[in-house]
Design a protein around this motif. Structure first.
Motif, PDB file in Angstrom:
ATOM      1  N   PRO A 165      24.938 -43.280   2.825  1.00  0.00           N
ATOM      2  CA  PRO A 165      26.318 -42.937   3.186  1.00  0.00           C
ATOM      3  C   PRO A 165      26.625 -43.120   4.673  1.00  0.00           C
ATOM      4  CG  PRO A 165      25.318 -41.212   1.827  1.00  0.00           C
ATOM      5  CD  PRO A 165      24.217 -42.128   2.248  1.00  0.00           C
ATOM      6  N   ASP A 166      27.867 -43.478   4.955  1.00  0.00           N
ATOM      7  CA  ASP A 166      28.394 -43.456   6.313  1.00  0.00           C
ATOM      8  C   ASP A 166      29.129 -42.123   6.471  1.00  0.00           C
ATOM      9  OD1 ASP A 166      29.637 -43.700   8.724  1.00  0.00           O
ATOM     10  OD2 ASP A 166      30.751 -45.532   8.236  1.00  0.00           O
ATOM     11  N   PHE A 167      28.556 -41.206   7.210  1.00  0.00           N
ATOM     12  CA  PHE A 167      29.103 -39.856   7.316  1.00  0.00           C
ATOM     13  C   PHE A 167      30.283 -39.767   8.284  1.00  0.00           C
ATOM     14  CE2 PHE A 167      24.891 -39.192   5.599  1.00  0.00           C
ATOM     15  CZ  PHE A 167      25.091 -38.187   4.663  1.00  0.00           C
ATOM     16  N   GLY A 168      30.498 -40.800   9.083  1.00  0.00           N
ATOM     17  CA  GLY A 168      31.602 -40.752  10.032  1.00  0.00           C
ATOM     18  C   GLY A 168      31.469 -39.606  11.024  1.00  0.00           C
ATOM     19  N   TRP A 169      30.270 -39.430  11.569  1.00  0.00           N
ATOM     20  CA  TRP A 169      29.999 -38.303  12.460  1.00  0.00           C
ATOM     21  C   TRP A 169      30.908 -38.303  13.692  1.00  0.00           C
ATOM     22  CZ3 TRP A 169      27.084 -34.507  10.698  1.00  0.00           C
ATOM     23  CH2 TRP A 169      26.067 -34.769   9.769  1.00  0.00           C
ATOM     24  N   ARG A 170      31.327 -37.137  14.117  1.00  0.00           N
ATOM     25  CA  ARG A 170      32.042 -36.924  15.376  1.00  0.00           C
ATOM     26  C   ARG A 170      31.121 -36.107  16.286  1.00  0.00           C
ATOM     27  NH1 ARG A 170      35.062 -35.876  11.085  1.00  0.00           N
ATOM     28  NH2 ARG A 170      34.779 -33.608  11.245  1.00  0.00           N
ATOM     29  N   VAL A 171      30.634 -36.741  17.359  1.00  0.00           N
ATOM     30  CA  VAL A 171      29.692 -36.092  18.268  1.00  0.00           C
ATOM     31  C   VAL A 171      30.467 -35.345  19.344  1.00  0.00           C
ATOM     32  CG1 VAL A 171      27.797 -36.440  19.885  1.00  0.00           C
ATOM     33  CG2 VAL A 171      27.938 -37.834  17.806  1.00  0.00           C
ATOM     34  N   LEU A 172      30.121 -34.060  19.542  1.00  0.00           N
ATOM     35  CA  LEU A 172      30.827 -33.203  20.481  1.00  0.00           C
ATOM     36  C   LEU A 172      29.936 -32.866  21.670  1.00  0.00           C
ATOM     37  CD1 LEU A 172      32.432 -30.743  17.901  1.00  0.00           C
ATOM     38  CD2 LEU A 172      33.384 -32.867  18.794  1.00  0.00           C
ATOM     39  N   ARG A 185      25.839 -30.944  19.061  1.00  0.00           N
ATOM     40  CA  ARG A 185      26.658 -30.700  17.870  1.00  0.00           C
ATOM     41  C   ARG A 185      27.358 -31.984  17.400  1.00  0.00           C
ATOM     42  NH1 ARG A 185      29.976 -25.673  16.259  1.00  0.00           N
ATOM     43  NH2 ARG A 185      31.575 -26.454  14.831  1.00  0.00           N
ATOM     44  N   ALA A 186      27.409 -32.136  16.079  1.00  0.00           N
ATOM     45  CA  ALA A 186      28.175 -33.209  15.453  1.00  0.00           C
ATOM     46  C   ALA A 186      28.824 -32.649  14.199  1.00  0.00           C
ATOM     47  CB  ALA A 186      27.285 -34.399  15.110  1.00  0.00           C
ATOM     48  N   GLU A 187      29.922 -33.240  13.799  1.00  0.00           N
ATOM     49  CA  GLU A 187      30.655 -32.764  12.620  1.00  0.00           C
ATOM     50  C   GLU A 187      31.009 -33.939  11.718  1.00  0.00           C
ATOM     51  OE1 GLU A 187      32.902 -29.068  14.969  1.00  0.00           O
ATOM     52  OE2 GLU A 187      34.066 -30.789  14.240  1.00  0.00           O
ATOM     53  N   CYS A 188      31.152 -33.655  10.430  1.00  0.00           N
ATOM     54  CA  CYS A 188      31.581 -34.679   9.480  1.00  0.00           C
ATOM     55  C   CYS A 188      32.162 -34.021   8.238  1.00  0.00           C
ATOM     56  CB  CYS A 188      30.421 -35.597   9.082  1.00  0.00           C
ATOM     57  SG  CYS A 188      29.269 -34.870   7.878  1.00  0.00           S
ATOM     58  N   SER A 189      32.820 -34.809   7.432  1.00  0.00           N
ATOM     59  CA  SER A 189      33.268 -34.390   6.102  1.00  0.00           C
ATOM     60  C   SER A 189      32.590 -35.307   5.104  1.00  0.00           C
ATOM     61  CB  SER A 189      34.795 -34.510   5.977  1.00  0.00           C
ATOM     62  OG  SER A 189      35.435 -33.638   6.887  1.00  0.00           O
ATOM     63  N   PHE A 190      32.006 -34.718   4.045  1.00  0.00           N
ATOM     64  CA  PHE A 190      31.269 -35.528   3.080  1.00  0.00           C
ATOM     65  C   PHE A 190      31.345 -34.890   1.698  1.00  0.00           C
ATOM     66  CE2 PHE A 190      27.113 -36.640   1.019  1.00  0.00           C
ATOM     67  CZ  PHE A 190      27.355 -38.008   0.864  1.00  0.00           C
ATOM     68  N   ARG A 191      31.944 -35.600   0.776  1.00  0.00           N
ATOM     69  CA  ARG A 191      31.986 -35.233  -0.645  1.00  0.00           C
ATOM     70  C   ARG A 191      32.373 -33.770  -0.875  1.00  0.00           C
ATOM     71  NH1 ARG A 191      26.880 -39.015  -2.719  1.00  0.00           N
ATOM     72  NH2 ARG A 191      27.935 -40.974  -2.193  1.00  0.00           N
ATOM     73  N   GLY A 192      33.529 -33.416  -0.334  1.00  0.00           N
ATOM     74  CA  GLY A 192      34.105 -32.109  -0.625  1.00  0.00           C
ATOM     75  C   GLY A 192      33.750 -31.006   0.327  1.00  0.00           C
ATOM     76  N   ARG A 193      32.932 -31.290   1.345  1.00  0.00           N
ATOM     77  CA  ARG A 193      32.548 -30.244   2.292  1.00  0.00           C
ATOM     78  C   ARG A 193      32.635 -30.761   3.729  1.00  0.00           C
ATOM     79  NH1 ARG A 193      30.164 -25.788  -0.072  1.00  0.00           N
ATOM     80  NH2 ARG A 193      29.519 -26.094  -2.240  1.00  0.00           N
ATOM     81  N   ASP A 194      32.922 -29.846   4.646  1.00  0.00           N
ATOM     82  CA  ASP A 194      32.868 -30.125   6.077  1.00  0.00           C
ATOM     83  C   ASP A 194      31.552 -29.568   6.608  1.00  0.00           C
ATOM     84  OD1 ASP A 194      35.465 -31.229   6.028  1.00  0.00           O
ATOM     85  OD2 ASP A 194      36.360 -29.238   6.315  1.00  0.00           O
ATOM     86  N   TYR A 195      30.862 -30.350   7.449  1.00  0.00           N
ATOM     87  CA  TYR A 195      29.537 -29.958   7.939  1.00  0.00           C
ATOM     88  C   TYR A 195      29.481 -29.921   9.460  1.00  0.00           C
ATOM     89  CZ  TYR A 195      27.696 -30.792   3.222  1.00  0.00           C
ATOM     90  OH  TYR A 195      27.450 -30.730   1.877  1.00  0.00           O
ATOM     91  N   VAL A 196      28.610 -29.034   9.953  1.00  0.00           N
ATOM     92  CA  VAL A 196      28.226 -28.980  11.356  1.00  0.00           C
ATOM     93  C   VAL A 196      26.732 -29.300  11.418  1.00  0.00           C
ATOM     94  CG1 VAL A 196      27.927 -27.514  13.391  1.00  0.00           C
ATOM     95  CG2 VAL A 196      29.966 -27.265  11.951  1.00  0.00           C
ATOM     96  N   ALA A 197      26.365 -30.297  12.228  1.00  0.00           N
ATOM     97  CA  ALA A 197      24.961 -30.677  12.386  1.00  0.00           C
ATOM     98  C   ALA A 197      24.569 -30.561  13.850  1.00  0.00           C
ATOM     99  CB  ALA A 197      24.743 -32.107  11.899  1.00  0.00           C
ATOM    100  N   TRP A 198      23.297 -30.278  14.086  1.00  0.00           N
ATOM    101  CA  TRP A 198      22.745 -30.216  15.436  1.00  0.00           C
ATOM    102  C   TRP A 198      21.560 -31.178  15.486  1.00  0.00           C
ATOM    103  CZ3 TRP A 198      25.311 -27.335  19.045  1.00  0.00           C
ATOM    104  CH2 TRP A 198      26.224 -26.411  18.563  1.00  0.00           C
ATOM    105  N   PHE A 199      21.667 -32.212  16.325  1.00  0.00           N
ATOM    106  CA  PHE A 199      20.636 -33.248  16.371  1.00  0.00           C
ATOM    107  C   PHE A 199      19.987 -33.297  17.752  1.00  0.00           C
ATOM    108  CE2 PHE A 199      24.402 -35.352  17.960  1.00  0.00           C
ATOM    109  CZ  PHE A 199      23.939 -36.262  18.908  1.00  0.00           C
ATOM    110  N   ALA A 200      18.749 -33.789  17.778  1.00  0.00           N
ATOM    111  CA  ALA A 200      17.957 -33.819  19.011  1.00  0.00           C
ATOM    112  C   ALA A 200      17.860 -35.257  19.525  1.00  0.00           C
ATOM    113  CB  ALA A 200      16.562 -33.260  18.754  1.00  0.00           C
ATOM    114  N   PRO A 201      18.576 -35.616  20.575  1.00  0.00           N
ATOM    115  CA  PRO A 201      18.487 -36.969  21.122  1.00  0.00           C
ATOM    116  C   PRO A 201      17.075 -37.359  21.558  1.00  0.00           C
ATOM    117  CG  PRO A 201      20.424 -35.846  21.987  1.00  0.00           C
ATOM    118  CD  PRO A 201      19.605 -34.811  21.269  1.00  0.00           C
ATOM    119  N   GLU A 202      16.242 -36.354  21.922  1.00  0.00           N
ATOM    120  CA  GLU A 202      14.885 -36.680  22.356  1.00  0.00           C
ATOM    121  C   GLU A 202      13.961 -37.038  21.188  1.00  0.00           C
ATOM    122  OE1 GLU A 202      12.335 -33.184  23.578  1.00  0.00           O
ATOM    123  OE2 GLU A 202      14.309 -32.205  23.581  1.00  0.00           O
ATOM    124  N   LEU A 203      14.430 -36.845  19.949  1.00  0.00           N
ATOM    125  CA  LEU A 203      13.680 -37.274  18.763  1.00  0.00           C
ATOM    126  C   LEU A 203      14.465 -38.437  18.151  1.00  0.00           C
ATOM    127  CD1 LEU A 203      12.798 -33.787  17.193  1.00  0.00           C
ATOM    128  CD2 LEU A 203      11.318 -35.271  18.568  1.00  0.00           C
TER     129      LEU A 203
END
Length: 308
Positions: A165-172, A185-203
């Motif tokens: 899937p292309d989640f269309g992430w919005r990086v904040l 922090r990043a956010e997206c909408s995917f298949r009926g839900r809105d999500y908040v994700a936290w990702f590590a650029p160093e990984l």
């Protein structure tokens, strides 16, 4: 087919698709336990790639959405049994690019089945396996850019293949710390839900739990804004010699996500359907008991993670 003693509760129906004698697993974990002796037929795992790192994620989800869960996966209101918790494994980072996301219970089950295939049989407390035990996601399989998901419903193995899937992430520009890593922090909408994700650029792995991926760093934590599903990194292991990414060798019914979810709901709401799939000569006894609180045992009190 082997003769077994079958116990049925008014609850969500499960079996482990031809791998075990037919059993039913309740959605209410407070139901009593039953141990089944089984002797499986030949059970094989196929190697489909290699990985270098195995990440362990804590997984929490609301099995009754009248309760409330916090953004860190804790219970805010409701009964402790309203939150299902488990450990999930993500194998990735190998030269093949293939990853596997599955539950520790599935790892345990696979290990048990392979050991039992030696001829001695094994005992398994089937009621202790939560719903979702068999659900597995393989990214970049069967080829780069594709994703395969498998599950077991009733007595059948199901397989869904789709594009990653292309989640269309919005990086904040919002940061915090997870397990010692600085995450963004990043956010997206995917298949009926809105999500908040936290990702590590160093990984620098564009990976994450469940179907999530596509960010410039590993996703360490992700949850939906309704606070019904939550994943957070608990630890990791590195294997310089490589980790075999495996897939059960089974006969799969190929379908799409929407049809799979309809089938899953149908079996959860009417577990007696599985009885029609069992050779009656294999059943030695049936015992039915209703929930003590008189509640509707078939009514789903939660939404699936994908709302289609």
């Amino acid at each position: 087919m082997r003769k077994i003693s079958l116990v049925i509760f008014y609850a969500a129906a499960w079996s482990l698709g031809g791998l075990l004698p037919m059993v039913f697993s309740p959605t209410d974990g407070r139901c009593q336990s039953i141990q089944v002796m089984f002797k499986p037929a030949a059970y094989r795992m196929d190697s489909i790639g290699t990985a270098r790192i195995e990440y362990r994620y804590g997984y929490s989800w609301l099995r009754d959405t009248t309760a409330r869960m916090s953004a860190d996966g804790g219970l805010v209101s409701g009964d402790s049994a309203d939150v299902e918790r488990g450990m999930m494994l993500l194998q990735c980072g190998g030269p093949s690019g293939v990853s596997r996301f599955y539950s520790y219970d599935r790892f345990y089950l696979d290990s048990l089945m392979l050991a039992a295939d030696g001829g001695g049989g094994a005992a398994l407390d089937v009621w202790s396996l939560p719903a979702g035990t068999a659900f597995t996601v393989y990214k970049n399989f069967p080829e780069p850019g594709r994703m395969t998901s498998t599950d077991i419903i009733g007595t059948e193995n199901y397989l869904m293949e789709e594009a990653v899937p292309d989640f269309g992430w919005r990086v904040l520009d919002e940061w915090k710390e997870v397990l010692g890593y600085r995450v963004r922090r990043a956010e997206c909408s995917f298949r009926g839900r809105d999500y908040v994700a936290w990702f590590a650029p160093e990984l620098p792995l564009s990976e994450g739990p469940w179907k999530f991926c596509g960010l410039p760093g590993l996703i360490l934590e992700v949850y939906d804004t309704r606070l019904q599903y939550h994943y957070v990194l608990q630890g990791l292991s590195v294997a310089d010699s490589g980790i075999r990414v495996e897939m059960p060798d089974a006969q799969y019914i190929r379908t799409d996500v929407e049809k799979y979810l309809r089938t899953l709901r149908r079996y959860n709401e009417n577990p007696m359907l599985i009885i029609s799939e069992v050779d009656v000569s294999a059943i030695s006894s049936v015992r039915v008991s209703k929930p003590a609180d008189g509640s509707d045992p078939f009514k789903l009190k939660f939404d699936f993670q994908e709302i289609l």
